[in-house]
Scaffold this motif. Structure first.
Motif, short mmCIF file in Angstrom:
data_model
loop_
_atom_site.label_atom_id
_atom_site.label_comp_id
_atom_site.label_asym_id
_atom_site.label_seq_id
_atom_site.Cartn_x
_atom_site.Cartn_y
_atom_site.Cartn_z
N THR A 1 57.75 30.50 32.07
CA THR A 1 58.72 30.65 33.17
C THR A 1 59.61 31.87 32.94
O THR A 1 60.12 32.06 31.84
N VAL A 2 59.77 32.67 33.98
CA VAL A 2 60.73 33.79 33.95
C VAL A 2 61.85 33.49 34.94
O VAL A 2 61.60 33.03 36.05
N PHE A 3 63.08 33.74 34.51
CA PHE A 3 64.24 33.58 35.39
C PHE A 3 64.73 34.96 35.84
O PHE A 3 64.86 35.87 35.01
N ILE A 4 64.98 35.06 37.13
CA ILE A 4 65.60 36.29 37.65
C ILE A 4 67.04 35.93 38.00
O ILE A 4 67.28 35.09 38.88
N ILE A 5 67.97 36.54 37.30
CA ILE A 5 69.39 36.27 37.60
C ILE A 5 69.84 37.33 38.59
O ILE A 5 70.03 38.50 38.23
N SER A 6 69.97 36.92 39.86
CA SER A 6 70.28 37.85 40.94
C SER A 6 71.73 37.69 41.34
O SER A 6 72.13 36.63 41.82
N SER A 7 72.50 38.73 41.12
CA SER A 7 73.90 38.65 41.52
C SER A 7 74.47 40.05 41.62
O SER A 7 74.52 40.77 40.61
N LYS A 8 74.85 40.42 42.81
CA LYS A 8 75.41 41.76 43.00
C LYS A 8 76.56 41.99 42.01
O LYS A 8 76.63 43.00 41.35
N SER A 9 77.44 41.03 41.92
CA SER A 9 78.64 41.19 41.07
C SER A 9 78.38 40.77 39.62
O SER A 9 79.11 41.15 38.73
N PHE A 10 77.39 39.99 39.41
CA PHE A 10 77.11 39.33 38.13
C PHE A 10 78.36 38.62 37.60
O PHE A 10 78.63 38.59 36.39
N SER A 11 79.10 38.04 38.52
CA SER A 11 80.29 37.29 38.10
C SER A 11 80.43 36.00 38.91
O SER A 11 81.41 35.29 38.79
N THR A 12 79.43 35.71 39.75
CA THR A 12 79.54 34.53 40.61
C THR A 12 79.29 33.27 39.78
O THR A 12 78.23 33.12 39.17
N VAL A 13 80.27 32.39 39.79
CA VAL A 13 80.23 31.25 38.88
C VAL A 13 79.03 30.34 39.15
O VAL A 13 78.41 29.81 38.23
N ASP A 14 78.67 30.21 40.44
CA ASP A 14 77.52 29.37 40.80
C ASP A 14 76.27 29.87 40.05
O ASP A 14 75.54 29.09 39.42
N THR A 15 76.05 31.17 40.12
CA THR A 15 74.86 31.77 39.53
C THR A 15 74.94 31.76 38.00
O THR A 15 73.97 31.42 37.31
N LEU A 16 76.10 32.12 37.48
CA LEU A 16 76.21 32.19 36.02
C LEU A 16 76.11 30.81 35.39
O LEU A 16 75.59 30.67 34.27
N SER A 17 76.60 29.78 36.07
CA SER A 17 76.49 28.45 35.47
C SER A 17 75.03 27.98 35.47
O SER A 17 74.55 27.40 34.50
N ASN A 18 74.29 28.27 36.55
CA ASN A 18 72.86 27.95 36.55
C ASN A 18 72.11 28.76 35.49
O ASN A 18 71.22 28.25 34.80
N ALA A 19 72.49 30.04 35.37
CA ALA A 19 71.82 30.91 34.39
C ALA A 19 72.06 30.39 32.97
O ALA A 19 71.15 30.38 32.13
N GLN A 20 73.29 29.94 32.73
CA GLN A 20 73.63 29.42 31.40
C GLN A 20 72.77 28.19 31.07
O GLN A 20 72.22 28.05 29.98
#
Ligand code: F6P
Length: 554
Positions: free
Chosen positions: A208-227
């Protein structure tokens, strides 16, 4: 980059004071019975239609006549719409509150085009980024990208939210017929982790490869899933081979405008795809944010999507307003909202492949134009963006059409359908019949919504329950067929519609300050929850927190 158009004049006052605005206000006071408009004008359907490559638009079922259309076109001129379109496409700082261009159209310019902004060759930058997208997509598709245990990749998970999720999600699901790989793509956006949990249960961390997509790379929704995804992968890799660094490198790609934040998170420099501040989040699917699309349908098809969007950009830039699809669609939306006082708009695709389009358009339109002050901060005294929602049309017939047909609200509608048969190898004849059935329903519903049965006898109580008042205005958009090219054109059509509406209202469609305060307050509330601290908010929030804390302490 040059002048700041919106600062130099008072476009809002100019538009409100124009003769066209006054004419439209007067015209809006009249009744607009569609049945009578059709009865007295037999050429209406021939006149109130427009075409662009791969698209046909019928807007004859809108509550307009020639006078309204002319006044709307005059209003566009009063608002210097052509100059605003030119400003958008040439890279002026049309996003005035953030002092930057909104150059999503540059993402789909052909290689041979020229666009230099502040001494930067934008076309070259875009082409280089597309080459990187192609390189990564090809490695994954061809199996040369290997996971920590040496196996080829079988699943790609896009972790993002809003524009970093909805665009690629909508396009990959719409173009599933073009998928030419067994590699599955998954989309995870929800902050609460339930979606991710569901996906992870079914996936093998080795492949599995994860693509962490975030213009700001600071959106908590995305970063918590990425973590959570990172923890899951590390836990699986620990018992096998590979250092944390090599696990990160083999399983995480980042897409953002912020390279430093990607690096700080652990994304290897070679796995970082960058784009630019001048790409708005909800306009970003054409950038590296479209990586999942390129993985699933291949780079050639991704480029076709871009080409279709570019064809709409050219149409928008060069076609006289009276035949210009985005201009007409935008002006009609302004007429419905600001003059006829219609507060709701629904998007109804009669093609299941477009099931994610309404959600995508919800963000595109409402986050862009849900504004009540002009570029210069003047308060607007009429409706701007209506509430927009939608659903696959045939499903909506069994859900909310009741309200459209017999409720008390006026709602404007966009019907969207594909002319060419939906066809697959197996059961194709039966599927073709289903396609015709869907088309028939699409046309039938717009007809009933427009004309109702008001002319029929409705004297008895029983008949009144079966009364359809009609007069719900609608536009029907027909795609020749659903292809990467036509889908690109359709999405660009809506992007430009949004810009036309914003130009008439003089609002900035490229910022979204309205989402910020909620994020800040959520941080304070989270602090209270995390530390089990006493709450000091309003009485309602305090009581809710107390209830949650008491329950969680049990
Ligand atoms: O909070 C709203 C928003 O900024 C949207 O405009 C954007 O599409 C989404 O969040 C995701 O932002 P990012 O791509 O920076 O994670």
């Amino acid at each position: 980059m040059q002048t700041d158009m919106a600062q130099s004049t008072h476009p809002y006052r100019q538009a409100r004071a124009s003769a066209a605005w006054q004419t439209l206000q007067d015209l809006a006071k009249r009744p607009w019975p569609l049945e009578a408009l059709f009865a007295t004008d037999t050429m209406r359907a021939e006149r109130f239609c427009a075409k662009a490559p791969s698209l046909y638009m019928d807007y004859s079922k809108q509550c307009i006549n020639d006078e309204v259309l002319q006044a709307l076109l005059d209003l566009a001129d009063s608002c210097d719409l052509q100059a605003r379109i030119d400003a958008l496409l040439s890279g002026e700082k049309v996003n005035t509150s953030e002092q930057r261009p909104a150059l999503h159209t540059a993402l789909r310019l052909p290689k041979t085009a020229n666009l230099t902004i502040a001494d930067t060759d934008v076309v070259q930058d875009v082409q280089e980024s597309l080459a990187q997208v192609e390189h990564l997509a090809t490695r994954i598709r061809e199996g040369t990208w290997r996971g920590f245990s040496g196996k080829a990749i079988t699943d790609v998970v896009n972790i993002g939210v809003g524009g970093s999720d909805l665009g690629p999600l909508m396009v990959t699901s719409a173009l599933e017929d073009w998928a030419d790989t067994d590699i599955a793509v998954h989309f995870v956006s929800n902050m609460d982790g339930s979606q991710l949990d569901n996906v992870l249960k079914r996936l093998n961390p080795e492949t599995t490869v994860f693509i962490i997509s975030s213009k700001s790379f600071s959106t908590v929704d995305t970063l918590s899933n990425a973590q959570t995804a990172r923890t899951w992968l590390f836990a699986a890799a620990k018992t096998r081979l590979g250092s944390d660094d090599s696990v990160l490198r083999r399983h995480f790609i980042g897409i953002s405008t912020h390279a430093a934040r990607m690096s700080a998170w652990g994304i290897h420099p070679e796995n970082q795809l960058k784009f630019w501040e001048w790409v708005g989040g909800r306009f970003s699917l054409w950038s590296a944010i479209g990586l999942t699309v390129a993985i699933r349908i291949g780079m050639d098809n991704f480029r076709e999507l871009l080409a279709g969007a570019h064809s709409m950009d050219t149409h928008f830039a060069t076609t006289p307003f009276a035949n210009n699809l985005p201009v007409l669609l935008g002006l009609l939306a302004v007429w419905n909202s600001s003059f006829l006082d219609i507060h709701a708009h629904t998007v109804l695709p009669y093609d299941g492949r477009l099931h994610a389009l309404p959600s995508y358009l919800t963000q595109l339109e409402m986050e862009s134009n849900g504004k009540s002050v002009t570029h210069q901060g003047q308060t607007i005294d009429h409706n701007t963006c209506p509430i927009l929602w939608g659903e696959i049309g045939s499903n909506a017939q069994h859900a909310f059409y009741q309200l459209l047909h017999q409720g008390t609200q006026q709602v404007s509608c966009d019907f969207i359908a594909c002319v060419a048969h939906y066809c697959s190898t197996a059961a194709s004849r039966s599927l073709q019949q289903q396609h015709q059935l869907a088309l028939a329903n699409c046309l039938a519903q717009s007809r009933v919504l427009a004309f109702g049965n008001a002319s029929e006898d409705k004297d008895s109580d029983a008949d009144r329950h079966k009364h359809y008042r009609g007069n719900q205005p609608s536009t029907t958009l027909l795609l020749d067929a659903l292809t990467p090219y036509s889908l690109g054109a359709l999405i660009a059509l809506y992007e430009h519609k949004v810009y036309v509406m914003a130009s008439i209202w003089d609002v900035n469609p490229f910022d979204q300050w309205g989402v910020e305060m909620g994020k800040a307050v959520a941080t304070s509330v989270y602090g209270v929850l995390a530390e089990r601290a006493p709450a000091d908010f309003d009485a309602s929030t305090n009581a809710l927190l107390q209830h949650i804390q008491q329950y969680q302490a049990q």
